[in-house]
Design a protein around this motif. Sequence first.
Motif, PDB file in Angstrom:
ATOM      1  N   UNK A   1       1.208  -1.438   0.019  1.00  0.00           N
ATOM      2  CA  UNK A   1       0.171   0.112  -0.148  1.00  0.00           C
ATOM      3  C   UNK A   1       1.236   0.852  -0.138  1.00  0.00           C
ATOM      4  N   UNK A   2       0.777   1.996  -0.988  1.00  0.00           N
ATOM      5  CA  UNK A   2       1.756   3.375  -0.929  1.00  0.00           C
ATOM      6  C   UNK A   2       0.786   4.541  -1.006  1.00  0.00           C
ATOM      7  N   UNK A   3       1.345   5.555  -0.023  1.00  0.00           N
ATOM      8  CA  UNK A   3       0.877   6.770   0.693  1.00  0.00           C
ATOM      9  C   UNK A   3       1.035   7.707   0.091  1.00  0.00           C
ATOM     10  N   UNK A   4       1.266   9.320  -0.333  1.00  0.00           N
ATOM     11  CA  UNK A   4       1.612  10.037  -0.193  1.00  0.00           C
ATOM     12  C   UNK A   4       1.406  10.992  -1.047  1.00  0.00           C
ATOM     13  N   UNK A   5       2.307  12.426  -1.380  1.00  0.00           N
ATOM     14  CA  UNK A   5       1.692  13.295  -2.154  1.00  0.00           C
ATOM     15  C   UNK A   5       3.211  13.925  -2.075  1.00  0.00           C
TER      16      UNK A   5
ATOM     17  N   UNK B   1       3.925   0.204   2.546  1.00  0.00           N
ATOM     18  CA  UNK B   1       3.436  -0.569   3.910  1.00  0.00           C
ATOM     19  C   UNK B   1       3.380  -1.778   2.991  1.00  0.00           C
TER      20      UNK B   1
ATOM     21  N   UNK C   1       4.713  -6.553   8.930  1.00  0.00           N
ATOM     22  CA  UNK C   1       3.910  -4.624   7.989  1.00  0.00           C
ATOM     23  C   UNK C   1       5.420  -4.837   8.235  1.00  0.00           C
TER      24      UNK C   1
ATOM     25  N   UNK D   1      -1.763  13.162  -5.359  1.00  0.00           N
ATOM     26  CA  UNK D   1      -1.716  11.856  -5.885  1.00  0.00           C
ATOM     27  C   UNK D   1      -0.764  11.597  -6.879  1.00  0.00           C
TER      28      UNK D   1
ATOM     29  N   UNK E   1      -8.170  -0.175   5.168  1.00  0.00           N
ATOM     30  CA  UNK E   1      -7.470  -0.064   6.566  1.00  0.00           C
ATOM     31  C   UNK E   1      -5.849  -1.270   6.885  1.00  0.00           C
ATOM     32  N   UNK E   2      -4.731  -0.112   6.767  1.00  0.00           N
ATOM     33  CA  UNK E   2      -3.905  -1.271   6.705  1.00  0.00           C
ATOM     34  C   UNK E   2      -2.998  -0.156   7.727  1.00  0.00           C
ATOM     35  N   UNK E   3      -2.828  -1.428   9.079  1.00  0.00           N
ATOM     36  CA  UNK E   3      -1.872  -0.527  10.255  1.00  0.00           C
ATOM     37  C   UNK E   3      -0.578  -1.291  10.356  1.00  0.00           C
TER      38      UNK E   3
ATOM     39  N   UNK F   1      -2.792   3.380   7.469  1.00  0.00           N
ATOM     40  CA  UNK F   1      -3.295   3.853   5.707  1.00  0.00           C
ATOM     41  C   UNK F   1      -4.867   3.675   5.260  1.00  0.00           C
TER      42      UNK F   1
ATOM     43  N   UNK G   1      -5.005   8.408  -0.623  1.00  0.00           N
ATOM     44  CA  UNK G   1      -5.232   7.175   0.650  1.00  0.00           C
ATOM     45  C   UNK G   1      -4.668   8.133   1.627  1.00  0.00           C
TER      46      UNK G   1
ATOM     47  N   UNK H   1      -2.694   9.128   5.107  1.00  0.00           N
ATOM     48  CA  UNK H   1      -2.256   8.422   5.859  1.00  0.00           C
ATOM     49  C   UNK H   1      -1.893   8.955   7.259  1.00  0.00           C
TER      50      UNK H   1
ATOM     51  N   UNK I   1      -4.227  -9.025  11.459  1.00  0.00           N
ATOM     52  CA  UNK I   1      -4.864  -9.347   9.308  1.00  0.00           C
ATOM     53  C   UNK I   1      -5.114 -10.784   9.278  1.00  0.00           C
TER      54      UNK I   1
END
Lengths: 351, 351, 351, 351
Positions: free
Chosen positions: A2-6, A15, A75, A120, C1-3, C15, C75, C77, D218
Amino acid sequence: MTTWGESHGPAIGAVIDGCPPGIPLCEADIQPFLDRRRPGQSRHVSPRQEADRVRILSGTFEDDRTDGPVTTGAPISLQIDNTDVRSKDYDAIRDTWRPGHADFTYDAKYGFRDYRGGGRSSARETALRVATGAIARRVLGNEINIRAALVQLGPHKIDRSKWNWNEVDANPFFCPDKDSVAIWENELDQIRKDGSSTGAIVEVVADGLPAGWGAPVYGKLDAEIAGAVMSIPAVKGVEIGAGFESAAMRGEDAADEMRAGPDGPVFLSNSNGGVLGGISTGQSLVVRFAVKPTSSIRIPRRTLNRDFDETTIETRGRHDPCVGIRAVPVGEAMIAFVLADQFLRHRGQIG
Amino acid sequence: MTTWGESHGPAIGAVIDGCPPGIPLCEADIQPFLDRRRPGQSRHVSPRQEADRVRILSGTFEDDRTDGPVTTGAPISLQIDNTDVRSKDYDAIRDTWRPGHADFTYDAKYGFRDYRGGGRSSARETALRVATGAIARRVLGNEINIRAALVQLGPHKIDRSKWNWNEVDANPFFCPDKDSVAIWENELDQIRKDGSSTGAIVEVVADGLPAGWGAPVYGKLDAEIAGAVMSIPAVKGVEIGAGFESAAMRGEDAADEMRAGPDGPVFLSNSNGGVLGGISTGQSLVVRFAVKPTSSIRIPRRTLNRDFDETTIETRGRHDPCVGIRAVPVGEAMIAFVLADQFLRHRGQIG
Amino acid sequence: MTTWGESHGPAIGAVIDGCPPGIPLCEADIQPFLDRRRPGQSRHVSPRQEADRVRILSGTFEDDRTDGPVTTGAPISLQIDNTDVRSKDYDAIRDTWRPGHADFTYDAKYGFRDYRGGGRSSARETALRVATGAIARRVLGNEINIRAALVQLGPHKIDRSKWNWNEVDANPFFCPDKDSVAIWENELDQIRKDGSSTGAIVEVVADGLPAGWGAPVYGKLDAEIAGAVMSIPAVKGVEIGAGFESAAMRGEDAADEMRAGPDGPVFLSNSNGGVLGGISTGQSLVVRFAVKPTSSIRIPRRTLNRDFDETTIETRGRHDPCVGIRAVPVGEAMIAFVLADQFLRHRGQIG
Amino acid sequence: MTTWGESHGPAIGAVIDGCPPGIPLCEADIQPFLDRRRPGQSRHVSPRQEADRVRILSGTFEDDRTDGPVTTGAPISLQIDNTDVRSKDYDAIRDTWRPGHADFTYDAKYGFRDYRGGGRSSARETALRVATGAIARRVLGNEINIRAALVQLGPHKIDRSKWNWNEVDANPFFCPDKDSVAIWENELDQIRKDGSSTGAIVEVVADGLPAGWGAPVYGKLDAEIAGAVMSIPAVKGVEIGAGFESAAMRGEDAADEMRAGPDGPVFLSNSNGGVLGGISTGQSLVVRFAVKPTSSIRIPRRTLNRDFDETTIETRGRHDPCVGIRAVPVGEAMIAFVLADQFLRHRGQIG
């Protein structure tokens, strides 16, 4: 993953869940791959100076009984701070849709968009793909070797008979054909001068893959590769083995014949690029993908603003004249990621 | 969509979950699409005579208050009986791996394989993709029109200036260029005479799509299309818009300019094939894919048997000289399926 | 949801993908929920002093045209720094398995474990559940009200006839029955003095839910609630409506009768807790779950070390005598999360 | 596992993907489990006479080199024809919502419903859960033994000190306590005479499980069990180990102590029911669930019709007075299914 962020936020991150435990992993295992993708390393790529320092925030553990940090099976959280943010660069485009970018489509979908640095849609997220690819390589182990090269820049293809993997990291283009380097330099110098950009084709080769990874209809190895590679920003085509050339081939040329070798079958050709029926053959996996020219160019282009008024735009800022170059490590990473995922699922079903 | 079945078992089937309720659906809505894909309809495709009659076993409901059968929102089960099974045809190959087929890779993965009719690797499963595509069209509604055509057969490309959608169903090749038909007939007659086969390129066009379907990094429209199309048996490449041609383009040509139209933006070109940043632009969605030549040919090919002895094989049986022809309705179906799925998820997130 | 994250690493995070765009969201919308769960707020919970300051690192956007920060659809975060880490506390238990904890099972699964603060098994991850629940509430909107209370502490049940939601935040136990507070205080004072711990039962009630969310076999509302709630650390049972009491009931009492009300059906009872056939009825959703006693107690317990030697352990450190108390906001959050997810999927299928 | 079908359609079915190859499997391996669940076997269950003959339509293979049919690794399709369909029975309820059933909620969600036999909400789908459970047992192998029993019928609990697994199949209630049988018979005879129904509690025990299956946050073993069990029709509560009793326990009683045994740890109690931190301990897995009374009863109940008019309904037809009885093999199956799935994923991550 899973990726996030701008690109204009404080950081970007990823993650990765489901990693096997006990795999040695520290930041120094990931950083070299990020460094290959980083901008600012030659005049042929964006002069932006992102340090792209990756931090591992979770999922590894070290004490006096482990030989350095190892994965725990939990994770893994990776994070890269954004350090060279210039919001001013983007004020001009907050109300105007840049042709070739996701500006209009984001507005159409979400009703508005985070225009800072592309939000994004910024290709900055590919740094996380590269970081994750480094972890995937650790999961796959040293037997599997995943390499990529640029095989075409603009209209100029390499001479495949001169392919030398050792050249790839010896020039700023990841070019495996020494003699193409000067041609590409001239091409890119001209393109920069013109305020334009150009496309490219990347080829990824994975060696050392066992036969048997993949699945018949769901989880086909080639289908997952196609999906993963097409998800890289600016990619418009993907092919495996002979790819689009297959259309003009005869069956006797396309069906790779087999002979007995010392360690199992030896194939006499590789038109299928190492995949048959969605499952690996044990040959080299060969994937190519086309990257379109950078959409951010200085040449004025006709477009609309958010009020649907006609206008033109010249995109200034610090852009790559050929994003295909920096797509080389990204392509490697996506193949590594798909293969690691397939490996774990194969082991689950088959044992 | 989940599919099951082997071509030599009693039947094949698919289960489609998550379909909206209240959509009119009966077998007659699906059958015409299957009929387009069915073998035995000209001398240019396999002479096998599968009736390919689809039955809906669950998920629809009719009473005196509904206007014919409608979906209930529960899983739809489709089933097609296998009626023209000839097991003898496959006895010769139970121990020998056919080059270009998944024979070796299945053995490598599973330790053995169901060799009857190719088992799970048989392209017969594509009938279910076509049937599911027919349901996906009902979900999408009449505003969205998904059509496909064969644009190259072997080395012979159509003349795109002569493209006429009305021609597509008027010849056995789904060829949109009337003048290419005779050339292709000659080519295929020669190929059949040679006991060989040839590849092809299919183009799928979806019109009427709104802007905004898709997602930025996960669930990208183009990535899901690439994965879905590459999962079709024998497909070796997929491209969107200008595709591999993008590599040689300049930025000013590849970034589609916009002007104001009466109903929103009008694009002056479609190099991006209707997708930007993983999200639909509202233009025509344009996808092309390459299908390799049929691997089952009469020309003897060198191979191994399961004991790793070297041998040769001539594949007899009732095979298509160009599987790319029957891939045309399959390609349409996969695009329909991806679009319907994207539509429902878009509606979920955006409302 | 990923933690992600461990309680002894630099931070923990989550996320959340797929959130609708345009929803007002800032850190101040999340923090109050975290503050309710935070340790150190009374003598009845752990004296650990985690500030639990949440930061939003991506997925929101603000400019002069938005009324404060809003979600972008990308997403989200979330990150919470770990500020009160005391590694020394855990040195004693690095080689010894604490009864009732995941120590042995982690070693059995992964071959080793991150013993610092319980690593991934630390209930500190529930802070992220609470933070995510706050976002889920924004997605659900103000019509839906999700509240929880402690209905049993150790052997002491509340008197349900005295239930007053206003009492819940007026005592350190989230107790809705004013008269139970003193009893519970005495109980917990004794338990702390004994170096022991006790269990509890939490009840979550969601009001304002429309009828129709959920699905028949897959994605059943009650099944997803059960899975989500049982995934909270230390939870050993979950029930909906009359729950285990249903076993002793007669059909005429368990099947909630219906009468016509001004806005649709009115149910005369709620034995089914607002769910029938996996789909919401529009009544109050009523969920209860049992939390076992904290496993970390000062009373010596018999156990093994990693060399399988028999030993005893007294777990010191800063533990809650009844983790069920702080499970109250966690339970609310999990219900909010499941409902938001169901809402978006319902909207996808039904429109 | 994907299931499809309504009780008044031609058949019901399931598709199971991801099964390991080479596992012996034929219809006779599944049928005995279906026979245990089948109606019409005593006066205490529904007199409906469904043969419930399962057919395997795909995913297995047999030739002269296999020792009977074995799984191929491809999707297994199971089908059961509906043979005792009486549509007339349901005409009375097409416009009236039966209290306790999903009639109203289906109408609320989908706008209409397939009222024949309950449509998708019919508990007939549990036959497929049982069939799939039989396959899951083959995947798990003979070391793991999954058994269930009815431990409470209406208000009458068994005497656990008299538990004898050999009794379970010797009476029509799956009752492990011989002395409870007569009591339960009297209870059910009275209930049938009253035109009412009653609830029950089922306990499932899985022995032979290794330590280490499951995951921390999970894919927690207990969370997946809770979700799977709560998805069984009419289930209103699920608990593991001491379950709701945990609430009243002290920490020293709830945290199962460990001593060294010949083959690893020996636990001195099993309050946690074989799961700690979402991962199996290697002890017996102990799960209990509550089943509400059958909602279809002859006693008149107040309800509404689809026009929101108040009315009453008496549900006639051939219903079980206690659906909890036939839930016993269903509960076993769901545990088998979750365990097989966890096993394959564990093997994927850990090897």
